[in-house]
Design a protein around this motif. Structure first.
Motif, PDB file in Angstrom:
ATOM      1  N   HIS A   1       0.836  -1.200   0.000  1.00  0.00           N
ATOM      2  CA  HIS A   1       0.000   0.000   0.000  1.00  0.00           C
ATOM      3  C   HIS A   1       0.869   1.247   0.000  1.00  0.00           C
ATOM      4  CE1 HIS A   1       0.952   0.583   4.260  1.00  0.00           C
ATOM      5  NE2 HIS A   1       0.436   1.791   4.140  1.00  0.00           N
TER       6      HIS A   1
ATOM      7  N   LEU B   1       0.150   5.662   0.784  1.00  0.00           N
ATOM      8  CA  LEU B   1      -0.818   6.671   1.185  1.00  0.00           C
ATOM      9  C   LEU B   1      -0.131   8.019   1.286  1.00  0.00           C
ATOM     10  CD1 LEU B   1      -3.736   7.301   2.252  1.00  0.00           C
ATOM     11  CD2 LEU B   1      -2.796   6.916   4.554  1.00  0.00           C
TER      12      LEU B   1
ATOM     13  N   ASP C   1      -7.012  -0.357  -3.863  1.00  0.00           N
ATOM     14  CA  ASP C   1      -6.982   0.681  -4.907  1.00  0.00           C
ATOM     15  C   ASP C   1      -8.398   1.082  -5.287  1.00  0.00           C
ATOM     16  OD1 ASP C   1      -4.186   0.597  -5.020  1.00  0.00           O
ATOM     17  OD2 ASP C   1      -4.186  -0.909  -6.615  1.00  0.00           O
TER      18      ASP C   1
ATOM     19  N   GLU D   1      -9.847   3.301  -2.545  1.00  0.00           N
ATOM     20  CA  GLU D   1      -9.204   4.605  -2.389  1.00  0.00           C
ATOM     21  C   GLU D   1      -9.496   5.532  -3.562  1.00  0.00           C
ATOM     22  OE1 GLU D   1      -6.617   7.859  -2.397  1.00  0.00           O
ATOM     23  OE2 GLU D   1      -6.455   6.295  -3.919  1.00  0.00           O
ATOM     24  N   GLU D   2      -9.729   4.965  -4.744  1.00  0.00           N
ATOM     25  CA  GLU D   2      -9.880   5.780  -5.947  1.00  0.00           C
ATOM     26  C   GLU D   2     -11.326   6.143  -6.259  1.00  0.00           C
ATOM     27  OE1 GLU D   2      -7.787   3.444  -8.848  1.00  0.00           O
ATOM     28  OE2 GLU D   2      -5.825   3.873  -7.965  1.00  0.00           O
TER      29      GLU D   2
END
Length: 198
Positions: A113, A115, A146, A149-150
Motif C-alpha cells: 500500500h 498513502l 486501490d 481509495e480511488e
C-alpha cells in the motif's frame, strides 16, 4: 433534482453543450452512457448496452485536450519506483500551459500500500490529472484497496508493476464511482521497454 448529476434522453444523435453538472447520464437507443469533462479531457463512455425503442444511438468518445505525458517522464517514474521495488510509491501528474509536471507527495508506504500524507487540498493534488503508483515486482492491476481509495474522483489512475523484469502499466479512468479501462497509449507516450496491460 440532483445538483451534481444530470439525466437525459438521446432524442438526437448530437450532444448539446455540457451542462454545469459534474456528470450526465444519457439513455440512448444503444444503451446507457456517462458523459463528463474537465479541463484536460472530454469523455463519454457506455455503461450498459441495451436497445431502447424511440431514442437515437450515441457514440462514445475520449478527447484528450492536452498533450500526452512524454515518455521521458514515464521513464523517470519507473526509475524512481525501481530504486526500492519492495515498496510502493505514489506520483501525481498534472499539466500547466501544456507542460506536464510530476510531484512525489510525502507518503507512507509498504510492499502492498501507499498513502499520501499531504492534504487533499494541496495544490499538487487538486491540480493533478493522473495518479500513478507502483506495485513493485507485482502485477500492475488494481487491488481492492486501490478500488476503494480511488472512488469518488474524476481522474486517470495508472499502475506500474513487474519492475524486476519487463515494466508493465495499467491505466483506467475514474469518473466518480465508475471505472473504465483505457489503453495507456491514450494518455502516455510510453518508452519502448514498457508493456501495456490494457
Amino acid at each position: 433534482m440532483n445538483p451534481f448529476i444530470g439525466y437525459h434522453l438521446a432524442t438526437s444523435n448530437n450532444f448539446p453543450p455540457y451542462s454545469q453538472k459534474l456528470q450526465e447520464y444519457w439513455l440512448a437507443a444503444n444503451g446507457l452512457f456517462l458523459r463528463s469533462h474537465r479541463r484536460e479531457l472530454e469523455i463519454c463512455l457506455q455503461i450498459a448496452q441495451t436497445q431502447v425503442a424511440g431514442l437515437q444511438p450515441l457514440e462514445p468518445y475520449f478527447r484528450l485536450k492536452v498533450p500526452k505525458v512524454p515518455s521521458q517522464a514515464i521513464a523517470e517514474i519507473i526509475n524512481a519506483a525501481s530504486i526500492n521495488p519492495q515498496q510502493e510509491i505514489l506520483f501525481y501528474l498534472g499539466v500547466t500551459n501544456n507542460q506536464w509536471w510530476c510531484h512525489t507527495p510525502l507518503q507512507t508506504a509498504s510492499s502492498t500500500h501507499v498513502l499520501s500524507l499531504e492534504s487533499a487540498l494541496d495544490k499538487s493534488y487538486t491540480d493533478s490529472f493522473v495518479e500513478m503508483h507502483s506495485h513493485g515486482t507485482l502485477a500492475a492491476y488494481p487491488s481492492s484497496a486501490d478500488n476503494q481509495e480511488e472512488k469518488g474522483k474524476f481522474r486517470v489512475f495508472a499502475i506500474i508493476g513487474t519492475l524486476n523484469t519487463i515494466p508493465t502499466i495499467y491505466t483506467r479512468i475514474g469518473i466518480y464511482n465508475h471505472f473504465f479501462d483505457i489503453n495507456p497509449n491514450q494518455i502516455f507516450e510510453l518508452p519502448p521497454q514498457v508493456k501495456c496491460l490494457n
